[in-house]
Design a protein around this motif. Structure first.
Motif, PDB file in Angstrom:
ATOM      1  N   UNK A   1       0.838  -1.200   0.000  1.00 58.57           N
ATOM      2  CA  UNK A   1       0.000   0.000   0.000  1.00 58.57           C
ATOM      3  C   UNK A   1       0.870   1.247   0.000  1.00 58.57           C
ATOM      4  N   UNK A   2       0.554   2.166  -0.887  1.00 56.92           N
ATOM      5  CA  UNK A   2       1.107   3.522  -0.788  1.00 56.92           C
ATOM      6  C   UNK A   2      -0.114   4.398  -0.522  1.00 56.92           C
ATOM      7  N   UNK A   3      -0.076   5.173   0.548  1.00 57.89           N
ATOM      8  CA  UNK A   3      -1.278   5.897   0.974  1.00 57.89           C
ATOM      9  C   UNK A   3      -0.863   7.256   1.532  1.00 57.89           C
ATOM     10  N   UNK A   4      -1.855   8.104   1.824  1.00 56.98           N
ATOM     11  CA  UNK A   4      -1.489   9.402   2.409  1.00 56.98           C
ATOM     12  C   UNK A   4      -0.639   9.230   3.675  1.00 56.98           C
ATOM     13  N   UNK A   5      -0.795   8.106   4.394  1.00 56.78           N
ATOM     14  CA  UNK A   5      -0.037   7.905   5.639  1.00 56.78           C
ATOM     15  C   UNK A   5       1.376   7.377   5.392  1.00 56.78           C
ATOM     16  N   UNK A   6       1.732   6.984   4.156  1.00 56.03           N
ATOM     17  CA  UNK A   6       3.066   6.454   3.878  1.00 56.03           C
ATOM     18  C   UNK A   6       2.989   5.180   3.055  1.00 56.03           C
ATOM     19  N   UNK A   7       4.141   4.486   2.949  1.00 54.26           N
ATOM     20  CA  UNK A   7       4.184   3.228   2.183  1.00 54.26           C
ATOM     21  C   UNK A   7       4.307   2.070   3.164  1.00 54.26           C
ATOM     22  N   UNK A   8       3.612   0.983   2.886  1.00 53.87           N
ATOM     23  CA  UNK A   8       3.555  -0.153   3.818  1.00 53.87           C
ATOM     24  C   UNK A   8       3.716  -1.447   3.026  1.00 53.87           C
ATOM     25  N   UNK A   9       4.566  -2.360   3.564  1.00 53.63           N
ATOM     26  CA  UNK A   9       4.727  -3.629   2.845  1.00 53.63           C
ATOM     27  C   UNK A   9       3.740  -4.680   3.360  1.00 53.63           C
ATOM     28  N   UNK A  10       3.755  -5.839   2.703  1.00 51.61           N
ATOM     29  CA  UNK A  10       2.781  -6.882   3.074  1.00 51.61           C
ATOM     30  C   UNK A  10       3.006  -7.344   4.516  1.00 51.61           C
ATOM     31  N   UNK A  11       4.279  -7.338   4.960  1.00 51.74           N
ATOM     32  CA  UNK A  11       4.557  -7.741   6.345  1.00 51.74           C
ATOM     33  C   UNK A  11       3.889  -6.772   7.313  1.00 51.74           C
ATOM     34  N   UNK A  12       4.005  -5.487   7.031  1.00 48.10           N
ATOM     35  CA  UNK A  12       3.372  -4.487   7.911  1.00 48.10           C
ATOM     36  C   UNK A  12       1.848  -4.618   7.890  1.00 48.10           C
ATOM     37  N   UNK A  13       1.304  -4.950   6.714  1.00 53.36           N
ATOM     38  CA  UNK A  13      -0.149  -5.121   6.624  1.00 53.36           C
ATOM     39  C   UNK A  13      -0.586  -6.338   7.449  1.00 53.36           C
ATOM     40  N   UNK A  14       0.195  -7.417   7.370  1.00 55.27           N
ATOM     41  CA  UNK A  14      -0.151  -8.604   8.169  1.00 55.27           C
ATOM     42  C   UNK A  14      -0.026  -8.284   9.664  1.00 55.27           C
ATOM     43  N   UNK A  15       1.027  -7.569  10.042  1.00 57.77           N
ATOM     44  CA  UNK A  15       1.209  -7.251  11.468  1.00 57.77           C
ATOM     45  C   UNK A  15       0.065  -6.369  11.973  1.00 57.77           C
ATOM     46  N   UNK A  16      -0.185  -5.259  11.260  1.00 59.42           N
ATOM     47  CA  UNK A  16      -1.203  -4.309  11.739  1.00 59.42           C
ATOM     48  C   UNK A  16      -2.589  -4.947  11.760  1.00 59.42           C
ATOM     49  N   UNK A  17      -2.900  -5.738  10.724  1.00 57.69           N
ATOM     50  CA  UNK A  17      -4.238  -6.357  10.703  1.00 57.69           C
ATOM     51  C   UNK A  17      -4.336  -7.436  11.785  1.00 57.69           C
ATOM     52  N   UNK A  18      -3.205  -8.040  12.130  1.00 55.49           N
ATOM     53  CA  UNK A  18      -3.200  -9.007  13.241  1.00 55.49           C
ATOM     54  C   UNK A  18      -3.509  -8.315  14.566  1.00 55.49           C
TER      55      UNK A  18
END
Ligand code: MCA
Ligand code: AMP
Length: 501
Positions: free
Chosen positions: A18-35
């Motif tokens: 994801x690249x978003x207004x809040x910054x860029x995030x990789x799949x690992x960060x998405x898995x961590x945050x959604x966890x």
């Protein structure tokens, strides 16, 4: 069983998701945050067991982390529309009966009151996705409900369309094959995230394929052109109204800017249009200025995408192509029998992409299907030289404005509840910008002069902004047929047909 969407992400933790207004995030960060989101939502339980979680979060990183968090906790994700006033949000909360509402700080004021009236807890981002413990998350089967999207129909208020994880996977797999998605893709997203177009065709397709989804907080034609002109976007998808806005902005730009913008668009490997009919002049003009021939496709909230022009091969203007991989499509007559070759009929769709149920509306779900699981779309079409052409909808009361599907009847109910309104008819007037322009003819009490602006203000408080009539006229009586039924085509003639392609 682990859902393939999350399994696939676990194998590519370092790739940018994801690249978003809040910054860029990789799949690992998405898995961590959604966890972390999932663990907080579970609050010690093993599984949310399809409890609904409504969320009012603007498009961006928080939105995606919350959506994945709800899914990973076993919840049913119900996105709330960021453009909706409190009254529309209240309707969804009452219908969906969620166990909690998630809200972003920018939007919390809109939903906190209606949530409190219903004694619903409101959980806030960013705290919900802050680093914390990750508990054991449930294993989910493909037949588990994933999300519920509200859609307008010919009866009553909007219905919740429940889509399973299996439906979502089938939709995304079919589009991935048809449109050649790969991990090298980079797509822009500015469409709302309470519809299939934004959620499935863009966001989930990107994440399923290990590609990058770049989220813009809202649509702005110049921003989109500027972003495309950097030359690193491979895919772009939007509704016809957006392409028209982009053409208008290009027209206003100076020659050097035009050249840079056109080059950026040409660098994409594919540009797609859908959600409403793409006027042929828009398709042609787009090709003239960018060299890109738009791929038009056809879909619906209940079925995902069903028909598409080909990635490679002839993309015929005014047509929506052929059935997508794994999806059965046919045309039937009024008696439900398949039509002869070349004849017009209603589109029916069948396959693993088709939704499971309208939320708590068993009868309407049954009525929506013919024998052998064929779903009745309510859209009329004809097949010409192997390509489908959409002819329109069976009901005059379903309108499409700027890609938003709305019910004329729902708007009429609101207008009729205004003091002094005796009767009214809402119609879609053909409009080059919006597709259907929402217009209302209103009959008011002779003794009660009506202030049209006040009526519009009344509607604005109760309805999504795109449902509020663009034009309201006062008439002495509505045109009716011998049976006493309002003749909507005659009502349409009361308004100007402006600049229609
Ligand atoms: C905004 N306005 C609209 C609409 N959108 N009026 C009619 N129809 C609309 N769709 C009004 C606002 O209320 C406001 O009115 C004025 O236009 C300007 O608002 P603004 O927010 O600035 O508009 P915008 O940002 O330019 O939005 C236009 C838009 C947007 C970008 C075309 O409507 C949009 O993103 N539409 C796409 C919706 C979508 O994704 N549909 C897919 C569903 P006022 O000035 O009076 O306040 S269909 C689907 O998912 C199926 C499966 C499929 O096939 O894809
Ligand atoms: P929605 O339920 O909001 O997803 O809207 C689905 C409806 O949008 C369909 O039933 C069609 O009436 C319309 N639609 C979607 N794509 C197209 C298209 N390419 N051409 C014409 N109508 C379309």
């Amino acid at each position: 069983m682990k859902l393939p969407l999350f399994e696939r992400a676990a194998g590519i933790r370092e790739r940018t998701a994801i690249v978003a207004p809040e910054g860029a995030f990789n799949f690992g960060e998405l898995l961590d945050a959604s966890g972390w989101v999932a663990t907080r939502l579970l609050a010690g339980r093993d599984d949310l067991d399809s409890e609904r979680i409504c969320y009012l979060v603007p498009p961006g990183w928080h939105h995606v982390a919350v959506q994945w968090g709800i899914w990973r906790s076993g919840g049913l994700a119900v996105p709330l529309a960021t453009s909706h006033p409190a009254a529309e949000l209240a309707y969804v909360l009452d219908d969906a009966s969620p166990e909690a509402v998630v809200a972003h700080p920018d939007l919390i004021d809109r939903v906190s009151g209606v949530a409190a009236e219903r004694q619903l807890p409101v959980l806030q981002t960013p705290a919900l996705l802050a680093e914390g413990p990750t508990g054991v998350l449930p294993d989910l089967a493909a037949d588990r409900s994933a999300m519920m999207l509200y859609t307008s129909g010919t009866t009553g208020r909007p219905k919740g369309v429940v889509v399973t994880h299996g439906n979502l996977q089938a939709q995304v797999s079919s589009l991935s094959d048809a449109w050649g998605w790969s991990e090298h893709d980079h797509i822009l997203l500015h469409l709302p995230l309470h519809h299939v177009h934004g959620i499935t065709n863009i966001l989930t397709s990107a994440l399923w394929n290990g590609a990058t989804c770049e989220i813009l907080s809202r649509f702005n034609a110049v921003d989109v052109w500027e972003r495309l002109s950097r030359g690193d976007c491979t895919l772009y998808m939007a509704v016809p109204t957006v392409y028209r806005r982009l053409l208008e902005a290009w027209q206003r730009a100076d020659p050097a800017t035009r050249e840079a913008w056109s080059a950026g668009a040409l660098a994409c490997r594919l540009m797609v249009s859908g959600s409403a009919a793409l006027p042929v002049p828009t398709l042609e003009r787009w090709q003239e200025i960018t060299g890109q021939r738009l791929l038009e496709r056809y879909g619906m909230t209940e079925i995902g995408m069903a028909l598409s022009n080909p990635l490679n091969g002839e993309r015929r203007a005014g047509h929506v192509g052929q059935p997508l991989p794994g999806i059965d499509v046919r045309l039937v007559d009024e008696a439900g029998r398949p039509v002869a070759a070349g004849a017009e009929g209603e589109i029916q769709v069948r396959g693993p992409t088709v939704f499971s149920t309208y939320w708590r509306r068993e009868q309407e779900t049954q009525d929506a299907f013919a024998e052998e699981d064929w779903f009745n779309t309510g859209d009329q079409a004809v097949v010409e030289d192997g390509a489908y052409r959409i002819l329109g909808r069976a009901s005059v009361d379903i309108l499409k404005t700027g890609g938003e599907k709305i019910s004329a009847l729902e708007i009429e109910d609101v207008l009729r509840s205004y003091t002094g309104v005796v009767d009214c008819a809402v119609v879609g007037v053909p409009d080059a910008d919006w597709g259907d322009r929402v217009c209302a003819a209103v009959v008011c009490e002779a003794s009660h002069p009506l202030d049209v602006d006040a009526l519009r203000g009344f509607a604005r408080e109760r309805l999504a902004p795109y449902k509020v009539p663009k034009q309201i006229i006062l008439v002495d009586a509505l045109p009716r047929n011998a049976m006493g039924k309002v003749t909507k085509p005659t009502v349409v003639e009361l308004f100007d047909l402006r600049d229609v392609d």
